[in-house]
Enzyme design. Sequence first.
Site, PDB file in Angstrom:
ATOM      1  N   ARG A 130       0.823  -1.226   0.000  1.00  0.00           N
ATOM      2  CA  ARG A 130       0.000   0.000   0.000  1.00  0.00           C
ATOM      3  C   ARG A 130       0.850   1.267   0.000  1.00  0.00           C
ATOM      4  O   ARG A 130       1.865   1.357   0.674  1.00  0.00           O
ATOM      5  CB  ARG A 130      -0.877  -0.022   1.263  1.00  0.00           C
ATOM      6  CG  ARG A 130      -1.652   1.237   1.502  1.00  0.00           C
ATOM      7  CD  ARG A 130      -2.809   0.988   2.423  1.00  0.00           C
ATOM      8  NE  ARG A 130      -2.430   0.805   3.816  1.00  0.00           N
ATOM      9  CZ  ARG A 130      -3.302   0.494   4.769  1.00  0.00           C
ATOM     10  NH1 ARG A 130      -4.577   0.327   4.475  1.00  0.00           N
ATOM     11  NH2 ARG A 130      -2.891   0.343   6.015  1.00  0.00           N
ATOM     12  N   ARG A 162       2.962   4.485   4.274  1.00  0.00           N
ATOM     13  CA  ARG A 162       2.649   4.966   5.623  1.00  0.00           C
ATOM     14  C   ARG A 162       3.694   4.473   6.603  1.00  0.00           C
ATOM     15  O   ARG A 162       4.160   3.349   6.496  1.00  0.00           O
ATOM     16  CB  ARG A 162       1.274   4.430   6.042  1.00  0.00           C
ATOM     17  CG  ARG A 162       0.187   5.446   5.917  1.00  0.00           C
ATOM     18  CD  ARG A 162      -1.168   4.840   6.096  1.00  0.00           C
ATOM     19  NE  ARG A 162      -1.328   4.059   7.330  1.00  0.00           N
ATOM     20  CZ  ARG A 162      -2.476   3.498   7.697  1.00  0.00           C
ATOM     21  NH1 ARG A 162      -3.553   3.644   6.944  1.00  0.00           N
ATOM     22  NH2 ARG A 162      -2.565   2.804   8.809  1.00  0.00           N
ATOM     23  N   ARG A 173      -0.857  -4.720  14.528  1.00  0.00           N
ATOM     24  CA  ARG A 173      -2.218  -4.255  14.275  1.00  0.00           C
ATOM     25  C   ARG A 173      -3.155  -5.429  14.005  1.00  0.00           C
ATOM     26  O   ARG A 173      -4.295  -5.431  14.457  1.00  0.00           O
ATOM     27  CB  ARG A 173      -2.233  -3.273  13.100  1.00  0.00           C
ATOM     28  CG  ARG A 173      -2.048  -1.835  13.562  1.00  0.00           C
ATOM     29  CD  ARG A 173      -1.277  -1.015  12.563  1.00  0.00           C
ATOM     30  NE  ARG A 173      -1.996  -0.790  11.333  1.00  0.00           N
ATOM     31  CZ  ARG A 173      -1.404  -0.565  10.158  1.00  0.00           C
ATOM     32  NH1 ARG A 173      -0.097  -0.581  10.071  1.00  0.00           N
ATOM     33  NH2 ARG A 173      -2.114  -0.356   9.088  1.00  0.00           N
TER      34      ARG A 173
END
Length: 220
Positions: A130, A162, A173
Amino acid sequence: MTDGIRLVMLGRQGAGKGTQAVRLAQHFVVPHISTGDMLRAAVATGTEFGLKAKSVMDGGGLVSDEIMVGIVDERLNADDTTSRGYILDGFPRTEAQALALEKITADRPLDIVLNLEVPEDVVLERITKRRVCKTCGHIYSVDAPPKNGWLCDIDGGEVVQREDDTVEAVRKRLDLYAAETLPLVAFYGDRGLLREVDGLGTPEAVFARLLEAVSTHQQV
Ligand code: ADP
């Protein structure tokens, strides 16, 4: 104009939740409320709160329930959301947040909760590929980059990875998701609000399934 809607998106990190939430918001003409985006905006302002939030986020942890509930409570009482509704993305993430959301929405209850289902091995690969626009947050992938170098097609912003999309932070996460957020599937199932949607396939195919889930739910 279509009717508004009060909708919560659940789903593992990297399930495509954010991208689909933006589409749903455009479709229903309601605000897209992403707690991750709100926190990243706070980080960008460089306040003391922003700095604290950044260290929690970069480590893959969760910002405290108290802070998150305060942020969402304020946002869900703004005029645009009270009149037409919202697509809530990234909240609730814990049972305490879900219970607080029930109180916040006591007068205007949720219409539906959609759970976007994508297996863990698939999301790990998607997240590490991503890339996001630093300014508008639009999401790309190494497999579907912007047209012009790593500059955003929408606003020309720099498209980057990110800081919390490292393998270690993503693992943390996903573990936290399993421990804290997955129980919300049963929580909303018990309340008759949940619809499960298969998140595999093209973004268009998944979006069509999400709309179908909303329309069949509304007929019940
Ligand atoms: P992702 O779903 O890919 O983890 P988000 O953009 O939704 O990303 O959130 C990024 C980070 O912001 C989370 O890892 C967490 O640290 C923090 N965060 C966002 N929403 C919440 C929430 N509801 N409760 C606690 N922390 C949150």
